[in-house]
Design a protein around this motif. Structure first.
Motif, PDB file in Angstrom:
ATOM      1  N   MET A   1       0.846  -1.196   0.000  1.00  0.00           N
ATOM      2  CA  MET A   1       0.000   0.000   0.000  1.00  0.00           C
ATOM      3  C   MET A   1       0.883   1.248   0.000  1.00  0.00           C
ATOM      4  N   SER A   2       0.509   2.237  -0.798  1.00  0.00           N
ATOM      5  CA  SER A   2       1.262   3.486  -0.861  1.00  0.00           C
ATOM      6  C   SER A   2       1.193   4.223   0.467  1.00  0.00           C
ATOM      7  N   ASN A   3       2.272   4.938   0.780  1.00  0.00           N
ATOM      8  CA  ASN A   3       2.272   5.779   1.972  1.00  0.00           C
ATOM      9  C   ASN A   3       1.276   6.925   1.855  1.00  0.00           C
ATOM     10  N   LEU A   4       0.776   7.170   0.635  1.00  0.00           N
ATOM     11  CA  LEU A   4      -0.165   8.264   0.403  1.00  0.00           C
ATOM     12  C   LEU A   4      -1.624   7.841   0.527  1.00  0.00           C
ATOM     13  N   ALA A   5      -1.869   6.552   0.697  1.00  0.00           N
ATOM     14  CA  ALA A   5      -3.249   6.076   0.815  1.00  0.00           C
ATOM     15  C   ALA A   5      -3.946   6.750   1.986  1.00  0.00           C
ATOM     16  N   GLN A   6      -5.125   7.300   1.722  1.00  0.00           N
ATOM     17  CA  GLN A   6      -5.967   7.967   2.721  1.00  0.00           C
ATOM     18  C   GLN A   6      -5.388   9.287   3.228  1.00  0.00           C
ATOM     19  N   LYS A   7      -4.278   9.746   2.665  1.00  0.00           N
ATOM     20  CA  LYS A   7      -3.726  11.029   3.085  1.00  0.00           C
ATOM     21  C   LYS A   7      -4.506  12.170   2.415  1.00  0.00           C
ATOM     22  N   ARG A   8      -4.621  13.270   3.132  1.00  0.00           N
ATOM     23  CA  ARG A   8      -5.377  14.426   2.636  1.00  0.00           C
ATOM     24  C   ARG A   8      -4.385  15.483   2.153  1.00  0.00           C
ATOM     25  N   ILE A   9      -4.382  15.706   0.854  1.00  0.00           N
ATOM     26  CA  ILE A   9      -3.424  16.601   0.231  1.00  0.00           C
ATOM     27  C   ILE A   9      -4.140  17.854  -0.256  1.00  0.00           C
ATOM     28  N   LEU A  10      -3.704  19.000   0.229  1.00  0.00           N
ATOM     29  CA  LEU A  10      -4.202  20.277  -0.275  1.00  0.00           C
ATOM     30  C   LEU A  10      -3.201  20.783  -1.304  1.00  0.00           C
ATOM     31  N   LEU A  11      -3.616  20.849  -2.559  1.00  0.00           N
ATOM     32  CA  LEU A  11      -2.730  21.227  -3.652  1.00  0.00           C
ATOM     33  C   LEU A  11      -3.011  22.652  -4.088  1.00  0.00           C
ATOM     34  N   GLY A  12      -2.043  23.533  -3.892  1.00  0.00           N
ATOM     35  CA  GLY A  12      -2.151  24.903  -4.367  1.00  0.00           C
ATOM     36  C   GLY A  12      -1.458  25.053  -5.703  1.00  0.00           C
ATOM     37  N   ILE A  13      -2.127  25.721  -6.637  1.00  0.00           N
ATOM     38  CA  ILE A  13      -1.569  25.935  -7.982  1.00  0.00           C
ATOM     39  C   ILE A  13      -1.483  27.427  -8.227  1.00  0.00           C
ATOM     40  N   THR A  14      -0.278  27.914  -8.526  1.00  0.00           N
ATOM     41  CA  THR A  14      -0.081  29.332  -8.797  1.00  0.00           C
ATOM     42  C   THR A  14       0.145  29.555 -10.287  1.00  0.00           C
ATOM     43  N   GLY A  15       0.214  30.819 -10.683  1.00  0.00           N
ATOM     44  CA  GLY A  15       0.298  31.148 -12.100  1.00  0.00           C
ATOM     45  C   GLY A  15       1.624  30.778 -12.727  1.00  0.00           C
ATOM     46  N   GLY A  16       1.579  30.053 -13.822  1.00  0.00           N
ATOM     47  CA  GLY A  16       2.781  29.647 -14.540  1.00  0.00           C
ATOM     48  C   GLY A  16       2.439  28.543 -15.521  1.00  0.00           C
ATOM     49  N   ILE A  17       3.200  28.465 -16.601  1.00  0.00           N
ATOM     50  CA  ILE A  17       2.926  27.460 -17.627  1.00  0.00           C
ATOM     51  C   ILE A  17       2.991  26.047 -17.069  1.00  0.00           C
ATOM     52  N   ALA A  18       3.782  25.845 -15.997  1.00  0.00           N
ATOM     53  CA  ALA A  18       3.921  24.503 -15.415  1.00  0.00           C
ATOM     54  C   ALA A  18       2.658  24.039 -14.719  1.00  0.00           C
ATOM     55  N   ALA A  19       1.650  24.895 -14.603  1.00  0.00           N
ATOM     56  CA  ALA A  19       0.407  24.507 -13.931  1.00  0.00           C
ATOM     57  C   ALA A  19      -0.224  23.272 -14.568  1.00  0.00           C
ATOM     58  N   TYR A  20       0.013  23.086 -15.866  1.00  0.00           N
ATOM     59  CA  TYR A  20      -0.600  21.928 -16.527  1.00  0.00           C
ATOM     60  C   TYR A  20      -0.087  20.608 -15.947  1.00  0.00           C
ATOM     61  N   LYS A  21       1.147  20.625 -15.388  1.00  0.00           N
ATOM     62  CA  LYS A  21       1.703  19.404 -14.817  1.00  0.00           C
ATOM     63  C   LYS A  21       0.921  18.955 -13.577  1.00  0.00           C
ATOM     64  N   SER A  22       0.243  19.887 -12.931  1.00  0.00           N
ATOM     65  CA  SER A  22      -0.458  19.560 -11.694  1.00  0.00           C
ATOM     66  C   SER A  22      -1.627  18.611 -11.943  1.00  0.00           C
ATOM     67  N   ILE A  23      -2.134  18.612 -13.148  1.00  0.00           N
ATOM     68  CA  ILE A  23      -3.228  17.690 -13.480  1.00  0.00           C
ATOM     69  C   ILE A  23      -2.734  16.251 -13.373  1.00  0.00           C
ATOM     70  N   GLU A  24      -1.536  15.997 -13.907  1.00  0.00           N
ATOM     71  CA  GLU A  24      -0.952  14.653 -13.809  1.00  0.00           C
ATOM     72  C   GLU A  24      -0.623  14.299 -12.365  1.00  0.00           C
ATOM     73  N   LEU A  25      -0.166  15.294 -11.580  1.00  0.00           N
ATOM     74  CA  LEU A  25       0.124  15.036 -10.168  1.00  0.00           C
ATOM     75  C   LEU A  25      -1.142  14.619  -9.417  1.00  0.00           C
ATOM     76  N   ILE A  26      -2.254  15.302  -9.683  1.00  0.00           N
ATOM     77  CA  ILE A  26      -3.518  14.929  -9.045  1.00  0.00           C
ATOM     78  C   ILE A  26      -3.897  13.498  -9.418  1.00  0.00           C
ATOM     79  N   ARG A  27      -3.724  13.152 -10.683  1.00  0.00           N
ATOM     80  CA  ARG A  27      -4.059  11.790 -11.133  1.00  0.00           C
ATOM     81  C   ARG A  27      -3.226  10.750 -10.389  1.00  0.00           C
ATOM     82  N   LEU A  28      -1.929  11.004 -10.239  1.00  0.00           N
ATOM     83  CA  LEU A  28      -1.062  10.058  -9.533  1.00  0.00           C
ATOM     84  C   LEU A  28      -1.472   9.921  -8.072  1.00  0.00           C
ATOM     85  N   LEU A  29      -1.784  11.037  -7.430  1.00  0.00           N
ATOM     86  CA  LEU A  29      -2.165  11.015  -6.020  1.00  0.00           C
ATOM     87  C   LEU A  29      -3.496  10.289  -5.828  1.00  0.00           C
ATOM     88  N   SER A  30      -4.433  10.563  -6.706  1.00  0.00           N
ATOM     89  CA  SER A  30      -5.736   9.915  -6.601  1.00  0.00           C
ATOM     90  C   SER A  30      -5.624   8.405  -6.817  1.00  0.00           C
TER      91      SER A  30
END
Length: 410
Positions: A1-30
């Motif tokens: 089991m991942s160490n992230l299972a059931q963990k509550r992650i608050l993800l803040g996204i600020t302005g920048g072209i790299a913001a699109y990468k956060s979509i993939e990060l959310i997918r991995l965490l979920s």
């Protein structure tokens, strides 16, 4: 089991072209079983949409500090208390500056000030903005306050520049977050300590396109930084040019030359550090004068003479200035390894020296494994050959034992 299972992650996204990468990060965490709630700054809305992030995370996206519906129940405080970990990815120069100065003029900075949970940032900006002294000072201030950082990575940027400033890849951030929750279950016996570690090679310019360097990969220094951080130490890693991801939770200061590395060490150790480890392979010499234009071959000569002068002795300088309670050096030798290492320890005033036989092709430079001999005033110890990550854990144990004995004798 991942160490992230059931963990509550608050993800803040600020302005920048790299913001699109956060979509993939959310997918991995979920996928790992984590719960993710997203907070956007106004700048981030120019790059990613609330509808997309809500669909990926499965939760409504927040962006307004004074949302009448959410604030009826003090929503920003509720979010701050909800999170097991607050992650800002990407973290822009503007956000880092406002957070460092304690501003609370939008929902995201307010949450960061209101939370008692760990905070991790993934800086992302133009390379010149990242190198600017103001950004470096703000990042260092956050690091000193316990804010973890991953990246930035080095490479091509959307603006066409090349250098440090790219947001770390989602997989690297995911691994850092997983390691954070794994480390939180480990013994945190280094809490409150500040370790400063150098790693990698230095590059001494000859002209705009050529330089003097060596084969150091930085793997040993990076492994030591990760091992110390996993046990609770605040770690500043001053790194020459390497191709390695930043260790989770470690403040990485990129440098090139020996002069820059010494200046970064002094800056990081304005107050006495608990431990300094000089794991970098620092060039012994540099050009007396660096050519400002590319040197051309001379048609009438098959030889070229370069005039070199000694580089500063970083670890001896820091030892003389008493910059750390425990000074640890490395001795990379090809022969008479122990004899040269012992002499170096005494000559430079070090508490511990770690001797490394770099003539062996199965260990040392550019290898994933290493075998060393550790020498102090009272002990000589040669652990078995091991992966550098495993060896680093053993070396941190040895150094901490030495530091504990030092404290008990005072």
């Amino acid at each position: 089991m991942s160490n992230l299972a059931q963990k509550r992650i608050l993800l803040g996204i600020t302005g920048g072209i790299a913001a699109y990468k956060s979509i993939e990060l959310i997918r991995l965490l979920s996928k790992a079983g984590a719960q993710v709630q997203v907070v956007l700054t106004d700048g981030a809305k120019a790059f990613v949409t609330e509808m997309t992030l809500q669909a990926v995370s499965g939760h409504p996206v927040r962006s307004a500090l004074l949302d009448p519906n959410a604030e009826a129940g003090m929503g920003h405080i509720e979010l701050a208390k909800w999170a097991d970990l607050v992650v800002i990815a990407p973290a822009s120069a503007d956000f880092i500056a406002r957070y460092a100065q304690g501003m609370a003029n939008d929902l995201l900075t307010t949450l960061c000030l209101a939370t008692e949970s760990p905070v991790l940032i993934a800086p992302a900006m133009n390379q010149a903005m990242w190198k600017h002294p103001a950004t470096q000072a703000n990042s260092q201030l956050l690091h000193e306050r316990g804010v973890m950082s991953v990246g930035p990575a080095d490479g091509a940027q959307a603006c066409g520049d090349i250098g440090p400033g790219r947001m770390s890849e989602p997989s690297d951030l995911y691994n850092a977050m997983d390691a954070h929750f794994s480390a939180s279950r480990q013994e945190q016996d280094l809490l409150g300590q500040h370790w400063v570690i150098t790693a990698g090679p230095t590059m001494e310019a000859i002209d705009p396109v050529r330089y003097i360097s060596n084969h150091s990969s930085g793997k040993m220094g990076y492994a030591l930084a990760a091992a110390a951080n996993a046990r609770g130490a605040s770690v500043t890693l001053i790194s020459g040019p390497v191709q390695l991801p930043s260790p989770q939770g470690v403040q990485v200061v990129p440098v090139k030359s020996a002069d820059a590395m010494l200046a970064a060490c002094v800056n990081a150790m304005t107050s006495q550090a608990d431990v300094f480890i000089g794991a970098a392979a620092v060039a012994d010499f540099k050009m007396k004068t660096v050519c400002d234009q590319k040197m051309k071959k001379q048609a009438d000569s098959d030889e070229l003479t370069l005039t070199l002068v000694k580089n500063p002795d970083i670890i001896a300088t820091l030892a003389q200035q008493n910059r750390a309670k425990t000074m640890v050096g490395f001795a990379a030798e090809t022969h008479n390894v122990l004899e040269y290492a012992k002499s170096k320890r005494e000559r430079k005033g070090l508490d511990i020296i770690i001797a490394n036989d770099v003539s062996r092709t199965d260990i040392g430079f550019n290898q994933d494994s290493n075998q060393v001999t550790v020498i102090s005033a009272n002990d000589t110890w040669t652990p078995d050959k091991a992966a550098k990550s495993d060896l680093a854990v053993q070396l941190v144990d040895f150094i901490q034992h030495h530091l504990s004995n030092l404290h008990s004798s005072q």
